[in-house]
Design a protein around this motif. Structure first.
Motif, PDB file in Angstrom:
ATOM      1  N   SER A 100       2.886  15.887   5.055  1.00  0.00           N
ATOM      2  CA  SER A 100       3.487  16.008   6.379  1.00  0.00           C
ATOM      3  C   SER A 100       2.478  16.612   7.346  1.00  0.00           C
ATOM      4  CB  SER A 100       4.747  16.882   6.320  1.00  0.00           C
ATOM      5  OG  SER A 100       4.387  18.235   6.103  1.00  0.00           O
ATOM      6  N   LEU A 127       2.071  18.494  14.324  1.00  0.00           N
ATOM      7  CA  LEU A 127       3.497  18.619  14.006  1.00  0.00           C
ATOM      8  C   LEU A 127       4.310  17.434  14.520  1.00  0.00           C
ATOM      9  CD1 LEU A 127       4.125  22.428  14.594  1.00  0.00           C
ATOM     10  CD2 LEU A 127       3.824  21.225  12.422  1.00  0.00           C
ATOM     11  N   LYS A 128       3.754  16.663  15.435  1.00  0.00           N
ATOM     12  CA  LYS A 128       4.469  15.523  15.999  1.00  0.00           C
ATOM     13  C   LYS A 128       4.574  14.348  15.033  1.00  0.00           C
ATOM     14  CE  LYS A 128       3.493  16.732  20.746  1.00  0.00           C
ATOM     15  NZ  LYS A 128       2.658  16.469  21.922  1.00  0.00           N
ATOM     16  N   PHE A 129       3.666  14.266  14.043  1.00  0.00           N
ATOM     17  CA  PHE A 129       3.877  13.217  13.037  1.00  0.00           C
ATOM     18  C   PHE A 129       4.455  13.861  11.791  1.00  0.00           C
ATOM     19  CE2 PHE A 129      -0.379  13.951  11.157  1.00  0.00           C
ATOM     20  CZ  PHE A 129      -1.147  14.266  12.261  1.00  0.00           C
ATOM     21  N   SER A 130       5.666  13.401  11.457  1.00  0.00           N
ATOM     22  CA  SER A 130       6.447  14.059  10.412  1.00  0.00           C
ATOM     23  C   SER A 130       5.854  13.869   9.029  1.00  0.00           C
ATOM     24  CB  SER A 130       7.887  13.563  10.436  1.00  0.00           C
ATOM     25  OG  SER A 130       7.911  12.161  10.286  1.00  0.00           O
ATOM     26  N   ALA A 131       5.361  12.665   8.733  1.00  0.00           N
ATOM     27  CA  ALA A 131       4.819  12.426   7.394  1.00  0.00           C
ATOM     28  C   ALA A 131       3.674  11.430   7.476  1.00  0.00           C
ATOM     29  CB  ALA A 131       5.899  11.901   6.464  1.00  0.00           C
ATOM     30  N   GLU A 140       3.072  19.034   9.207  1.00  0.00           N
ATOM     31  CA  GLU A 140       3.221  20.484   9.071  1.00  0.00           C
ATOM     32  C   GLU A 140       2.368  21.017   7.915  1.00  0.00           C
ATOM     33  OE1 GLU A 140       6.722  23.881   8.771  1.00  0.00           O
ATOM     34  OE2 GLU A 140       7.232  21.785   8.376  1.00  0.00           O
TER      35      GLU A 140
END
Length: 194
Positions: free
Chosen positions: A92, A128-132, A94
């Motif tokens: 992710s 953080l804008k791309f989840s996975a 994150e």
């Protein structure tokens, strides 16, 4: 099969091997020995694989204007540079951002972190804008002297360029610094892997 046909097959086979030698393979991922970034040709300085426990996490290659086998010479490189990551499992945004932040904090002084704080947060919020990022996602951190660090995911730019050579050098220290997650990976990126 006649001899001329056999010679033709063998010669094509040898040419095929020659073209494959122009890339370095890490965990099934090919890193070209030379790339063009902006108007500059960069050389693959080294490539390796990030493992965590028993899992393959990503393959990574470091591209510099000239070969460097020490941290200080790699950080002193001038001109465009690239950190190329290819995921070997789903990661992710994150997870990637948290790992970068963790090792920035381990490798930079409080003063260095204070100077970079806003730019680090900019990169983090963009990630953080791309989840996975599924397996085989290509992530590039490109340094272009005129504009700064550019985040590219699968050939698409994310966020704005982040200014400052000091910022890109800080990112390089995530993998090349004194406190890294995997020392064998640092050695591989410096081209010191057997």
């Amino acid at each position: 099969m006649r001899w001329p046909s056999l010679l033709l097959v063998l010669s094509f086979g040898l040419f095929g091997l020659g073209s494959q030698a122009a890339a370095t393979e890490v965990a099934g991922v090919n890193f070209a020995d030379r790339i063009t970034l902006g108007d500059s040709e960069l050389m693959l300085n080294g490539a390796g694989m990030r493992n965590r426990l028993m899992f393959k996490v990503y393959a990574i290659g470091l591209y510099l204007p000239q070969k460097s086998d020490t941290v200080s010479s790699a950080l002193a490189s001038k001109g465009p540079r690239r950190i190329q990551i290819v995921t070997l499992r789903e990661i992710s945004g994150e997870q990637l951002a948290d790992a970068l932040i963790e090792f920035l904090h381990k490798n930079l002084s409080k003063d260095e972190l204070r100077k970079l704080d806003t730019r680090i947060e900019t990169l983090r919020s963009t990630m953080l804008k791309f989840s996975a990022s599924p397996e085989k996602t290509r992530i590039q951190l490109d340094y272009l002297p005129d504009t700064g660090t550019r985040l590219i995911v699968n050939n698409s730019q994310h966020g704005k360029d982040i200014p400052g050579e000091d910022f890109f050098n800080a990112l390089m220290r995530v993998w090349l610094g004194e406190h890294v997650a995997q020392e064998s990976l640092r050695e591989a990126l410096l081209g010191r892997k057997d």
